[in-house]
Design a protein around this motif. Sequence first.
Motif, PDB file in Angstrom:
ATOM      1  N   ALA A  72       0.673  -1.217  -0.054  1.00  0.00           N
ATOM      2  CA  ALA A  72      -0.071   0.011   0.061  1.00  0.00           C
ATOM      3  C   ALA A  72       0.831   0.904   0.094  1.00  0.00           C
ATOM      4  CB  ALA A  72      -1.088  -0.116   1.298  1.00  0.00           C
ATOM      5  N   ALA A  73       2.209   1.067   0.726  1.00  0.00           N
ATOM      6  CA  ALA A  73       3.049   2.497   0.672  1.00  0.00           C
ATOM      7  C   ALA A  73       3.487   2.709  -0.623  1.00  0.00           C
ATOM      8  CB  ALA A  73       4.025   2.264   1.662  1.00  0.00           C
ATOM      9  N   ASP A  74       3.853   1.789  -1.354  1.00  0.00           N
ATOM     10  CA  ASP A  74       3.846   1.906  -2.706  1.00  0.00           C
ATOM     11  C   ASP A  74       3.193   2.598  -3.655  1.00  0.00           C
ATOM     12  OD1 ASP A  74       6.983   1.189  -2.300  1.00  0.00           O
ATOM     13  OD2 ASP A  74       6.589  -0.822  -2.914  1.00  0.00           O
ATOM     14  N   ARG A  75       1.832   1.911  -3.523  1.00  0.00           N
ATOM     15  CA  ARG A  75       0.866   2.294  -4.277  1.00  0.00           C
ATOM     16  C   ARG A  75       0.610   4.003  -3.857  1.00  0.00           C
ATOM     17  NH1 ARG A  75      -5.104  -0.337  -5.276  1.00  0.00           N
ATOM     18  NH2 ARG A  75      -6.071   1.419  -6.079  1.00  0.00           N
ATOM     19  N   GLU A  76       0.922   4.245  -2.844  1.00  0.00           N
ATOM     20  CA  GLU A  76       0.463   5.662  -2.290  1.00  0.00           C
ATOM     21  C   GLU A  76       1.696   6.668  -3.172  1.00  0.00           C
ATOM     22  OE1 GLU A  76       0.214   5.957   1.923  1.00  0.00           O
ATOM     23  OE2 GLU A  76      -1.557   4.598   2.010  1.00  0.00           O
ATOM     24  N   ARG A  77       2.972   6.017  -3.142  1.00  0.00           N
ATOM     25  CA  ARG A  77       3.984   6.815  -3.481  1.00  0.00           C
ATOM     26  C   ARG A  77       3.907   7.041  -4.973  1.00  0.00           C
ATOM     27  NH1 ARG A  77       8.952   4.453  -3.294  1.00  0.00           N
ATOM     28  NH2 ARG A  77       9.945   6.650  -2.890  1.00  0.00           N
ATOM     29  N   MET A  78       3.110   6.203  -5.958  1.00  0.00           N
ATOM     30  CA  MET A  78       3.158   6.275  -7.139  1.00  0.00           C
ATOM     31  C   MET A  78       2.045   7.430  -7.587  1.00  0.00           C
ATOM     32  SD  MET A  78       2.659   2.571  -8.667  1.00  0.00           S
ATOM     33  CE  MET A  78       3.838   1.348  -8.109  1.00  0.00           C
TER      34      MET A  78
END
Length: 446
Positions: A72-78
């Motif tokens: 989820a953290a990587d999704r938010e960073r995108m």
Amino acid sequence: MRRRVFLSLPAAAYAASADLYKRLFAAIDRIDVLDTHEHILPEAERAKLPIDFFTLAGHYLIDDLSSAGLPAADRERMEKPDVPTKDKFRAFNEYWRYAKATGYGEALRIAIRDIYGIDEISDRTIEKINQAIRDRNKPGLYREILKKRSRIRYAINDEYWQPNPTAVDPEFFLLARKFDWFAAPSTPEGLHRLEPLAGMDIPNVPALKKALEKHFVAGVKLGMVTAKSTMAYQRDLHFAVTSEADAQTDFEKLMRGEGVVTDENRRLDRRPFRALSNHLFHHLVQLAEAHNIPVQIHTGMQAGNGNYIEHTQPALLTNLFLRYPRVQFDIFHIGFPYSGEATVLGKMFPNVWVDYCWMHIISPSAARAALHQMLDSVPANKIFGFGGDYRYPELSYAHLVMARRNIARAMAERVEDGACTETEAVETARWLLYDNPARMFLKRNG
């Protein structure tokens, strides 16, 4: 039997079938389309946004990446503009390899290839893709994609983010409106937010019904061609007939904060204030009947990651179809994975149509299989063949490419099976892609 024989023929016979498919696709590719469902941003608004590759990947495909394991953290960073592109793509690419063959992945690849001329999505091409998207993000993009490339005469646009009905660009769109806010309030604050939308106080159920009516009529005056509901995201689709008195009891509990469920998962599991929701939804359908407005209802798989799929079964709507025979119901997404139910409903009820919007990218092969079953059992004027269901026209174009391919392949198989002639196959495709939805939605537009 004919199909089994055909599939057992030597390789030379496959060339004839390939030729048939190519002829059908070429003919179907020339058919104008009435797109039954989109969420496309107004072009002037789109042109002001910092659109890039990750913006396009963020509609639908990102859910497949999350399903594959994207943190989820990587999704938010995108989604953050200040994160370097190479870092975004590194996180994206880890799971893209697993999802590129899904329908969502195929649509993205088609869009990048056909619209932006780049065949490969990789760390070597990502900056080039982003620059190409930035260069084209200006007025004129919609005409190029929706009209010239896609041959979409009109797309029915659900601008669900607009709290009040707003006129759509008549060059491209027809107006759909949602009224679920009025039919499913779940907190006192949510109910009070409806008051400025309707320009009136809402102290009881009769006032709530009046507020819904005012909002509905405002949409009609702006040329609304359909009322759309996504209640299957909030609750199951069985709307029992409920008295105004029982709805008022729920209303009073809601206003006192009694029985309010704040946890979203628990709210989905046991929807509070069902009597109120049931009564208001029936009122919505009655308004549609009074104004001769079709009703589009989300059935089947929901967007995102996680929900109660069993809430979405099309057969749960049966009491509405029986109670309101003069209302035209458009059943979205062919109810997938309950497409058999949607097929039977389309066959049994003169007031029910089955809609392929979203379906060709959910599963192209399932869409083709279901099309065979429907054409075997449902009158061909009861099927709507395409709705892009995207925010961005590049992806709607790509979805339509996949839909035309699907219809051409299914019709080629039916011609080979002797179910129809080649001329009839093209005629059927025209019914699915334009004539059928035009009869329903262009009543007010000519």
